[in-house]
Enzyme design. Structure first.
Site, PDB file in Angstrom:
ATOM      1  N   TYR A 145      51.024  42.544  32.136  1.00 44.08           N
ATOM      2  CA  TYR A 145      50.871  41.328  32.774  1.00 44.08           C
ATOM      3  C   TYR A 145      52.240  40.359  32.352  1.00 44.08           C
ATOM      4  O   TYR A 145      52.286  39.573  33.282  1.00 44.08           O
ATOM      5  CB  TYR A 145      49.591  40.667  31.996  1.00 44.08           C
ATOM      6  CG  TYR A 145      48.360  40.879  32.814  1.00 44.08           C
ATOM      7  CD1 TYR A 145      47.835  42.354  32.701  1.00 44.08           C
ATOM      8  CD2 TYR A 145      47.635  40.019  33.313  1.00 44.08           C
ATOM      9  CE1 TYR A 145      46.895  42.705  33.589  1.00 44.08           C
ATOM     10  CE2 TYR A 145      46.176  40.304  34.081  1.00 44.08           C
ATOM     11  CZ  TYR A 145      45.966  41.541  33.875  1.00 44.08           C
ATOM     12  OH  TYR A 145      44.611  41.963  34.691  1.00 44.08           O
ATOM     13  N   LYS A 196      46.481  55.514  26.825  1.00 40.25           N
ATOM     14  CA  LYS A 196      46.941  56.519  27.775  1.00 40.25           C
ATOM     15  C   LYS A 196      48.214  57.228  27.067  1.00 40.25           C
ATOM     16  O   LYS A 196      49.360  57.280  27.612  1.00 40.25           O
ATOM     17  CB  LYS A 196      47.356  56.202  29.093  1.00 40.25           C
ATOM     18  CG  LYS A 196      47.723  57.063  30.141  1.00 40.25           C
ATOM     19  CD  LYS A 196      46.415  57.493  30.691  1.00 40.25           C
ATOM     20  CE  LYS A 196      46.967  58.696  31.773  1.00 40.25           C
ATOM     21  NZ  LYS A 196      45.805  59.627  32.077  1.00 40.25           N
ATOM     22  N   ASP A 228      41.358  57.239  31.342  1.00 46.88           N
ATOM     23  CA  ASP A 228      40.620  57.647  32.316  1.00 46.88           C
ATOM     24  C   ASP A 228      39.309  58.133  31.947  1.00 46.88           C
ATOM     25  O   ASP A 228      38.254  58.058  32.383  1.00 46.88           O
ATOM     26  CB  ASP A 228      41.500  58.590  33.160  1.00 46.88           C
ATOM     27  CG  ASP A 228      42.191  59.880  32.217  1.00 46.88           C
ATOM     28  OD1 ASP A 228      41.892  59.576  30.926  1.00 46.88           O
ATOM     29  OD2 ASP A 228      42.595  60.831  32.543  1.00 46.88           O
ATOM     30  N   ASP A 252      41.209  44.752  31.276  1.00 46.11           N
ATOM     31  CA  ASP A 252      40.647  43.923  32.722  1.00 46.11           C
ATOM     32  C   ASP A 252      39.645  44.768  33.343  1.00 46.11           C
ATOM     33  O   ASP A 252      38.969  44.448  33.938  1.00 46.11           O
ATOM     34  CB  ASP A 252      41.889  43.664  33.369  1.00 46.11           C
ATOM     35  CG  ASP A 252      41.725  42.823  34.878  1.00 46.11           C
ATOM     36  OD1 ASP A 252      40.972  42.216  34.754  1.00 46.11           O
ATOM     37  OD2 ASP A 252      42.180  43.370  35.776  1.00 46.11           O
ATOM     38  N   ASP A 256      35.454  45.136  33.569  1.00 42.93           N
ATOM     39  CA  ASP A 256      34.641  44.718  35.154  1.00 42.93           C
ATOM     40  C   ASP A 256      33.500  45.912  35.008  1.00 42.93           C
ATOM     41  O   ASP A 256      32.562  45.816  35.489  1.00 42.93           O
ATOM     42  CB  ASP A 256      35.448  44.599  36.235  1.00 42.93           C
ATOM     43  CG  ASP A 256      35.922  43.314  36.692  1.00 42.93           C
ATOM     44  OD1 ASP A 256      36.009  42.457  35.683  1.00 42.93           O
ATOM     45  OD2 ASP A 256      36.344  43.098  37.719  1.00 42.93           O
TER      46      ASP A 256
HETATM   47  C1  IPM Z   1      40.201  38.544  34.341  1.00 44.17           C
HETATM   48  C2  IPM Z   1      40.747  38.307  35.816  1.00 44.17           C
HETATM   49  C3  IPM Z   1      42.163  37.799  35.573  1.00 44.17           C
HETATM   50  C4  IPM Z   1      42.985  38.984  34.914  1.00 44.17           C
HETATM   51  C5  IPM Z   1      42.796  37.508  36.818  1.00 44.17           C
HETATM   52  C6  IPM Z   1      42.207  36.670  37.532  1.00 44.17           C
HETATM   53  C7  IPM Z   1      44.486  37.037  36.766  1.00 44.17           C
HETATM   54  O1  IPM Z   1      40.555  39.424  36.369  1.00 44.17           O
HETATM   55  O2  IPM Z   1      40.161  37.627  33.467  1.00 44.17           O
HETATM   56  O3  IPM Z   1      40.099  39.557  33.925  1.00 44.17           O
HETATM   57  O4  IPM Z   1      43.419  39.842  35.430  1.00 44.17           O
HETATM   58  O5  IPM Z   1      43.082  38.945  33.643  1.00 44.17           O
HETATM   59 MG    MG Z   2      39.541  40.942  35.617  1.00 44.21          MG
END
Ligand code: IPM
Ligand code: MG
Length: 368
Positions: A145, A196, A228, A252, A256
């Site tokens: 990032y 990884k 993975d 990240d 999710d």
């Molecule tokens: C998160 C989001 C952010 C990230 C985006 C919106 C930049 O997906 O906080 O997980 O990738 O960190």
């Molecule tokens: Mg995210």
């Protein structure tokens, strides 16, 4: 009475409507538990661009600097992205900037699947075991990032070359590893470190450093998984995980995925913490889901992630453990009574009642 200064940055999309409910719940908690919150709202994201032509207006940054913590909504409206350069878009110019500015290197994302929401989990019941309860600890200020160089070069002839750079140093890995081991100690004492190492230099260093730090935590069982495989194991047997330690981008993605197992991204709060100074930890608290522009302004969004982010703030920045637990308990009771926003509603569930953002927030505030 104890007073805390909070910067409330609602942002875009569903941000303002879920923030309203979180503030209502926090105020109810203050009254019940005897503390006061000074909440200053400030624009960020597209709201900041519309207000001061900057995703992070100077006044907003100033308010954040004067606050004890930041309660954040969400930013980003992809439809408007083409209208400004990518460096000025909210994700980079506001969210990533704030993370860097305040040194918020430790991102905690707790995922749990309450029994009553078993139907909202995409996995068959037999894979849910006695319930899913995972803490994703994500490194937040390093890796791909932020690594330099980060740019797109023109190679001529209509060809471009995009470059992102993944960088981690030993101290960066050590400090996030300590956060994860300490968290595991307070939970089920198992830590899965994700990397990884079969391909990336970063992965090799990550694994070495985490293993070395782990020697100081002999009561915590440490295992290493390739990313993975970790993504697959989350689906096959999520109950094997307690704390998952990840670098920025892997965290990240996996957070999710884990959130989906917890029923909905609308249920996932997060805490981003800097270093602790004199017993105080500056923190940034936000739901892990996005702005959800498709449902914004329609009273459809689930406010629970934002409300639980408020609970994390009370615990991690202010040490108000009881007040924090009061919010978490209220959320649980309201879910048990059958109130459901659309994302966690299933018509087949007996006793479930579909409600909007406001009704859900009001019910939780009343249950404090
Ligand atoms: C998160 C989001 C952010 C990230 C985006 C919106 C930049 O997906 O906080 O997980 O990738 O960190
Ligand atoms: Mg995210």
């Amino acid at each position: 009475m104890k007073t805390y200064q909070i910067a409330a940055l609602a942002g875009d999309g569903i941000g303002p409507e879920v923030m309203r409910e979180a503030i209502q719940v926090l105020r109810a908690t203050g009254e019940k538990c005897g503390f006061q919150l000074h909440i200053t709202e400030a624009p960020v994201g597209w709201a900041g661009i519309d207000f001061a032509r900057k995703a992070l207006p100077d006044i907003t940054l100033e308010i954040c600097r004067k606050s004890d913590s930041i309660l954040f909504g969400s930013v980003g409206l992809p439809d408007r992205d083409p209208t400004i350069p990518k460096e000025e878009r909210p994700e980079r110019a506001a969210l990533l900037r704030l993370r860097k500015e305040f040194g918020l290197f430790a991102n905690l994302r707790p995922v749990s699947l309450p029994k009553v929401l078993a139907h909202a989990c995409p996995l068959a019941r037999e894979r849910q075991g006695d319930g899913i309860d995972i803490l994703v600890v994500r490194e937040l200020t390093g890796g791909m990032y932020f690594g330099q160089p980060k740019k797109t070069e023109d190679l001529g002839g209509g060809n471009l070359r995009a470059i992102d750079t993944m960088i981690y140093t030993t101290p960066e890995i050590e400090r996030i590893a300590h956060v994860a081991f300490r968290a595991a100690r307070l939970r089920r004492k198992k830590l899965t470190s994700i990397d990884k190492a079969n391909v990336l230099e970063n992965g090799i260093l990550w694994r070495e450093v985490v293993a070395r730090v782990g020697k100081q935590y002999s009561d915590v069982a440490l295992e290493h998984l390739f990313v993975d495989n970790a993504a697959m194991q989350l689906i096959l047997k999520p109950t094997q995980f307690d704390v998952m330690l990840c670098e920025n981008m892997f965290g990240d993605i996996l957070s999710d995925e884990a959130a989906a197992l917890g029923g909905s991204l609308g249920m996932l709060p997060s805490a981003s913490l800097g270093v602790t100074n004199g017993g105080r930890t500056f923190g940034f608290y936000e739901p892990a889901g996005g702005t959800a522009p498709d449902i914004a302004g329609k009273n459809l969004a689930n406010p629970i992630a934002q409300i639980l982010s408020g609970a994390l703030m009370l615990r991690h920045s202010f040490g108000l453990n009881e007040a924090s637990a009061a919010i978490e308990g209220a959320v649980q009771r309201v879910i048990e009574t059958g109130l459901r926003t659309g994302d966690i509603f299933n018509a087949a569930e007996a006793g479930a009642r579909k409600v909007g953002t406001r009704e859900m927030g009001a019910a939780i505030a009343a249950a404090i």
